[in-house]
Enzyme design. Structure first.
Site, PDB file in Angstrom:
ATOM      1  N   ASP A  60       0.835  -1.206   0.000  1.00  0.00           N
ATOM      2  CA  ASP A  60       0.000   0.000   0.000  1.00  0.00           C
ATOM      3  C   ASP A  60       0.870   1.257   0.000  1.00  0.00           C
ATOM      4  O   ASP A  60       1.988   1.246   0.510  1.00  0.00           O
ATOM      5  CB  ASP A  60      -0.917  -0.027   1.235  1.00  0.00           C
ATOM      6  CG  ASP A  60      -2.114   0.901   1.088  1.00  0.00           C
ATOM      7  OD1 ASP A  60      -2.345   1.423  -0.025  1.00  0.00           O
ATOM      8  OD2 ASP A  60      -2.821   1.113   2.095  1.00  0.00           O
ATOM      9  N   ARG A  64       0.162   7.637  -2.767  1.00  0.00           N
ATOM     10  CA  ARG A  64       0.753   8.717  -1.970  1.00  0.00           C
ATOM     11  C   ARG A  64       2.212   8.954  -2.354  1.00  0.00           C
ATOM     12  O   ARG A  64       2.686  10.080  -2.366  1.00  0.00           O
ATOM     13  CB  ARG A  64       0.628   8.385  -0.472  1.00  0.00           C
ATOM     14  CG  ARG A  64      -0.734   8.755   0.088  1.00  0.00           C
ATOM     15  CD  ARG A  64      -0.996   8.066   1.400  1.00  0.00           C
ATOM     16  NE  ARG A  64      -1.362   6.667   1.175  1.00  0.00           N
ATOM     17  CZ  ARG A  64      -1.476   5.775   2.145  1.00  0.00           C
ATOM     18  NH1 ARG A  64      -1.204   6.110   3.396  1.00  0.00           N
ATOM     19  NH2 ARG A  64      -1.852   4.546   1.864  1.00  0.00           N
ATOM     20  N   GLU A  92     -12.667  -4.255  -3.952  1.00  0.00           N
ATOM     21  CA  GLU A  92     -13.134  -2.870  -3.781  1.00  0.00           C
ATOM     22  C   GLU A  92     -12.379  -1.902  -4.687  1.00  0.00           C
ATOM     23  O   GLU A  92     -12.814  -0.763  -4.866  1.00  0.00           O
ATOM     24  CB  GLU A  92     -12.963  -2.436  -2.317  1.00  0.00           C
ATOM     25  CG  GLU A  92     -13.946  -3.092  -1.344  1.00  0.00           C
ATOM     26  CD  GLU A  92     -13.688  -4.569  -1.107  1.00  0.00           C
ATOM     27  OE1 GLU A  92     -12.506  -4.965  -1.029  1.00  0.00           O
ATOM     28  OE2 GLU A  92     -14.662  -5.340  -1.046  1.00  0.00           O
ATOM     29  N   LEU A 125       9.580 -21.444  -4.481  1.00  0.00           N
ATOM     30  CA  LEU A 125       8.668 -20.459  -3.898  1.00  0.00           C
ATOM     31  C   LEU A 125       7.335 -20.416  -4.652  1.00  0.00           C
ATOM     32  O   LEU A 125       7.314 -20.422  -5.881  1.00  0.00           O
ATOM     33  CB  LEU A 125       9.311 -19.060  -3.988  1.00  0.00           C
ATOM     34  CG  LEU A 125       8.438 -17.873  -3.573  1.00  0.00           C
ATOM     35  CD1 LEU A 125       8.296 -17.783  -2.059  1.00  0.00           C
ATOM     36  CD2 LEU A 125       8.991 -16.561  -4.108  1.00  0.00           C
ATOM     37  N   HIS A 133       2.323   3.127  -9.071  1.00  0.00           N
ATOM     38  CA  HIS A 133       2.133   1.684  -9.299  1.00  0.00           C
ATOM     39  C   HIS A 133       3.318   1.096 -10.079  1.00  0.00           C
ATOM     40  O   HIS A 133       3.751  -0.015  -9.809  1.00  0.00           O
ATOM     41  CB  HIS A 133       0.831   1.419 -10.050  1.00  0.00           C
ATOM     42  CG  HIS A 133      -0.386   1.846  -9.275  1.00  0.00           C
ATOM     43  ND1 HIS A 133      -0.570   1.521  -7.948  1.00  0.00           N
ATOM     44  CD2 HIS A 133      -1.465   2.594  -9.629  1.00  0.00           C
ATOM     45  CE1 HIS A 133      -1.715   2.047  -7.519  1.00  0.00           C
ATOM     46  NE2 HIS A 133      -2.274   2.705  -8.519  1.00  0.00           N
TER      47      HIS A 133
END
Ligand code: IPE
Ligand code: IPE
Ligand code: MG
Length: 256
Positions: free
Chosen positions: A36, A40, A83, A147, A53
């Site tokens: 997140d 900003r 969302e 992984l 991004h």
């Protein structure tokens, strides 16, 4: 606090030392990350959100490598929530192109690293090009045994639970199972993560102290670690710091 930490880390890096965790101590088997703060990060630089991004994608590359190198077995990255469709059209379009962009430069190296790529979330609403990129990656890495890199895309914890309940209800109605058989184990087996162990450590960046509908069932006993650092600024040093703190936690699971 954030700047203070950043300065401290930079100074340490300049000195050639780094944040350390005990490499012979426990490393999370499943690390889950709520990435997140991209927006900003961009705003602070007077850049459009999408620039954040793109910068965040570089962090993904770095953290995948670091996690693999330290022995994490499952790495789940929350990339798009159920969302996030509420965001402006251009931003959603850009985010839906990121899997292709990421995989076009990274897939070969991930294959070399024996990484298995998977997706959790609802495939239904995804654009065809996004789905194709992910399914190609899943297909090409399905035999890999290293992984497991799991992208949570169009993922919502409540949606996942609702779908599991619906599936179980259908099987009950069809007489395939009895009500007495319905237990926690059965619910777990009907989630997207049916064959994935619960996360041991959850990292969320950018200072937000919430789950935002991420892995609501699976996080029941996960250790939580929050940082003010924005995702594009997150480095492997921050990851090591999170792991060092994880190693100091007493996981009691309700016992004494
Ligand atoms: C995280 O960064 C990426 C996604 C949710 C897709 P944000 O885009 O949420 O960045 P902020 O929270 O607005 O800074
Ligand atoms: C959570 O971040 C979703 C992802 C990181 C993909 P958001 O930025 O969407 O969460 P809220 O809206 O701040 O809770
Ligand atoms: Mg956000």
């Amino acid at each position: 606090m954030l700047e203070h930490l950043a300065r401290k880390l930079t100074r340490k890096e300049k000195q050639g030392s780094s944040v350390e965790f005990d490499s012979s101590g426990p490393v999370p088997n499943h690390l889950a990350v709520i990435m997140d703060g991209n927006g900003r990060w961009a705003k602070m630089r007077n850049l459009p959100r999408i620039a954040g991004h793109r910068a965040g994608m570089k962090t993904v590359k770095e953290i995948v490598k670091a996690s693999d190198e330290i022995g994490v077995k499952y790495l789940t990255m929350y990339a798009f929530s159920t969302e996030n469709w509420k965001r402006p059209r251009e931003e959603v379009d850009f985010l839906m192109k990121l899997p292709q962009e990421f995989l076009s430069t990274e897939l070969e190296e991930l294959i070399e690293r024996n990484v298995q790529i998977r997706m959790v979330g609802s495939k239904d609403e995804l654009p065809a090009h996004t789905l194709k990129a992910l399914e190609t990656a899943e297909e090409r890495t399905k035999q890999n045994t290293g992984l497991q890199l799991i992208f949570a895309l169009n993922y919502g914890g409540r949606k996942e639970i609702a779908l599991a309940v619906k599936d179980i209800g259908t099987r009950l109605q069809a007489g395939e199972i009895d009500l007495e058989q319905l237990d926690e184990e059965m619910i777990s087996r009907h989630l997207y993560t049916s064959d994935i162990p619960d996360p041991d450590l959850l990292i969320r960046t950018s200072g937000e102290l919430r789950l935002s509908n991420f892995m609501l069932w699976q996080l029941a006993y996960t250790e939580l670690w929050f940082t003010d650092v924005l995702w594009p600024d997150f480095t492997r040093e921050h990851l090591y710091q999170a792991i060092a703190e994880y190693q100091g936690r007493a996981r009691r699971y309700g016992a004494v």
